[in-house]
Design an enzyme around this catalytic site. Structure first.
Site, PDB file in Angstrom:
ATOM      1  N   TYR A 127     -34.843  10.986 -34.877  1.00 15.17           N
ATOM      2  CA  TYR A 127     -35.891  10.229 -34.511  1.00 15.17           C
ATOM      3  C   TYR A 127     -35.839   9.450 -33.817  1.00 15.17           C
ATOM      4  O   TYR A 127     -34.681   8.321 -33.746  1.00 15.17           O
ATOM      5  CB  TYR A 127     -36.810   9.625 -35.822  1.00 15.17           C
ATOM      6  CG  TYR A 127     -37.337  10.598 -36.909  1.00 15.17           C
ATOM      7  CD1 TYR A 127     -37.876  12.033 -36.384  1.00 15.17           C
ATOM      8  CD2 TYR A 127     -38.061  10.460 -38.047  1.00 15.17           C
ATOM      9  CE1 TYR A 127     -38.156  12.938 -37.034  1.00 15.17           C
ATOM     10  CE2 TYR A 127     -38.536  11.386 -38.861  1.00 15.17           C
ATOM     11  CZ  TYR A 127     -38.685  12.597 -38.411  1.00 15.17           C
ATOM     12  OH  TYR A 127     -39.220  13.788 -39.397  1.00 15.17           O
ATOM     13  N   GLU A 133     -57.374  18.032 -32.341  1.00 15.97           N
ATOM     14  CA  GLU A 133     -57.900  19.221 -31.376  1.00 15.97           C
ATOM     15  C   GLU A 133     -59.349  19.312 -31.854  1.00 15.97           C
ATOM     16  O   GLU A 133     -59.847  19.271 -32.752  1.00 15.97           O
ATOM     17  CB  GLU A 133     -57.066  20.770 -31.497  1.00 15.97           C
ATOM     18  CG  GLU A 133     -55.688  20.367 -31.086  1.00 15.97           C
ATOM     19  CD  GLU A 133     -55.030  21.826 -31.555  1.00 15.97           C
ATOM     20  OE1 GLU A 133     -55.685  22.897 -31.654  1.00 15.97           O
ATOM     21  OE2 GLU A 133     -53.703  21.744 -31.517  1.00 15.97           O
TER      22      GLU A 133
END
Length: 289
Positions: free
Chosen positions: A48, A210
Site C-alpha cells: 500500500y 458504476e
C-alpha cells in the site's frame, strides 16, 4: 468460527499516498474514530502506497497512545511491485520462506509493533509451495512475530494445498452484492466447512462506482428498503454481506468518519430472508433457479 477481529475492519489502502494522503495527526484521528466506533482491526498490505503506508500508519500509531493489545493489525505480503524502493523489473509474486520472513519483519518495523495479529499471503502464485510457506509461517509463529496466518484471493483448492502444511485461519476475498462468485464457486462453503474466517475486500462492490443496468436495479430495490429499515443504502449493501452464514467481515476502505460510523451500524440491521433475495435477484438480473 470465533473471530478475534472487529466485525467491520478498517482497510488502510487509501489512508496514504494511494488515496487521502493523511497526515500523521489525521491518521491518529482516524484510528481513534475507528476505535470509538467499534472498529479495532486495521488491514494493511506491504504494497500500500508503494510500500510507504505501513510506515506512515506506524508513525501515527506510535504517537497515538493507543495500547497495542486493544487493536488488531493485519498485513499481507508476496506481491512484488515496480516501485521506487524496490528493484523489480516486472510485477510478480515471491513466496520463498526467506522473503516471507523478511517481508513480515519489515512490516513489523514499519508498523512499529512487535507482532501482527494476522499475516496473509496476498495473491496465489503459480510457483508457491506449501512447504516453503509453512517454513516461514512456523518460524514467525514460534518467534511470536505473527499470531495467525491466512491467505487472500485463494480458491478452495489453493486453500486446501497451503492448508495441508499451515493452519489457515482467514481468507480475504472479493465479495459484495455485485461480486458474489465466492457464494457459488465453493469458496465460502469451503471456509464454513473448515472454520476459516472470510474477510471481504470492496464489500460495497461497484454499487456506488458504476452506473449500469445492474446498479440501477439495485438502487431501485434499495429505495423501498431504506425507509423500511431506517437505513442508508451503503448500510443495506453491507447488511446483505453480513447476513451470509459464513460470518463475513467486511473490510471498508472509506476515510470519512460518518461513513465509518454508518458501516458499524450496518451490523445491527437484520435483513429479512425475502429482502436479501430481492437484492440478489436485482443484482443478478433474474430470479433464483
Amino acid at each position: 468460527m470465533k473471530s478475534n477481529y472487529s466485525r467491520i475492519i478498517a482497510g488502510t489502502m487509501t489512508w496514504g499516498i494511494w488515496g487521502k494522503q493523511c497526515s500523521t495527526s489525521q491518521m491518529m484521528d482516524l484510528m481513534q474514530h475507528c476505535i470509538s466506533s467499534g472498529i479495532t482491526t486495521f488491514d494493511h498490505a506491504d504494497i500500500y502506497g508503494g510500500y510507504t503506508t505501513e510506515a506512515d500508519f506506524g508513525n501515527a500509531f506510535a504517537q497515538s497512545g493507543i495500547h497495542r493489545e486493544s487493536i488488531e493489525i493485519i498485513s499481507k505480503c508476496g506481491i512484488q511491485l515496480q516501485a521506487e524502493n524496490r528493484q523489480n523489473t516486472i510485477k510478480h509474486y515471491e513466496y520463498s520462506s526467506e522473503y516471507i520472513i523478511w517481508s513480515a519483519e519489515t512490516s513489523l518495523k514499519n508498523l512499529q509493533t512487535d507482532y501482527l495479529d494476522l499475516l496473509l499471503v496476498h495473491r496465489p502464485s503459480p510457483l508457491m509451495h506449501p512447504d516453503e510457506i509453512a517454513k516461514a509461517v512456523d518460524q514467525l509463529k514460534t518467534q511470536g512475530k505473527i499470531k495467525n496466518f491466512g491467505v487472500s484471493n485463494f480458491t478452495p483448492l489453493q486453500m486446501n494445498m497451503i492448508g495441508s502444511k499451515s493452519e489457515i485461519t482467514t481468507n480475504q476475498i472479493q465479495f459484495s452484492l455485485t461480486d458474489f462468485d465466492a457464494m457459488h464457486n465453493g469458496t465460502l462453503d469451503y471456509m464454513m466447512t473448515n472454520s476459516i474466517i472470510p474477510m471481504a475486500w470492496q464489500p460495497l462492490g461497484t454499487f456506488f462506482k458504476e452506473q449500469n443496468e445492474q446498479t440501477a436495479s439495485i438502487h431501485k430495490a434499495l429505495e423501498s428498503l431504506t425507509e423500511k429499515y431506517s437505513a442508508t443504502k451503503d448500510q443495506l449493501v453491507l447488511a446483505w454481506v453480513l447476513k451470509h452464514p459464513a460470518n463475513i467481515h467486511p473490510v471498508i476502505g472509506t476515510t470519512t468518519p460518518e461513513r465509518i460510523t454508518n458501516a458499524v451500524k450496518a451490523t445491527e440491521i437484520d435483513l429479512s430472508l425475502e429482502d436479501w433475495f430481492l437484492l440478489l435477484t436485482e443484482s443478478q438480473g433474474h430470479e433464483v433457479p
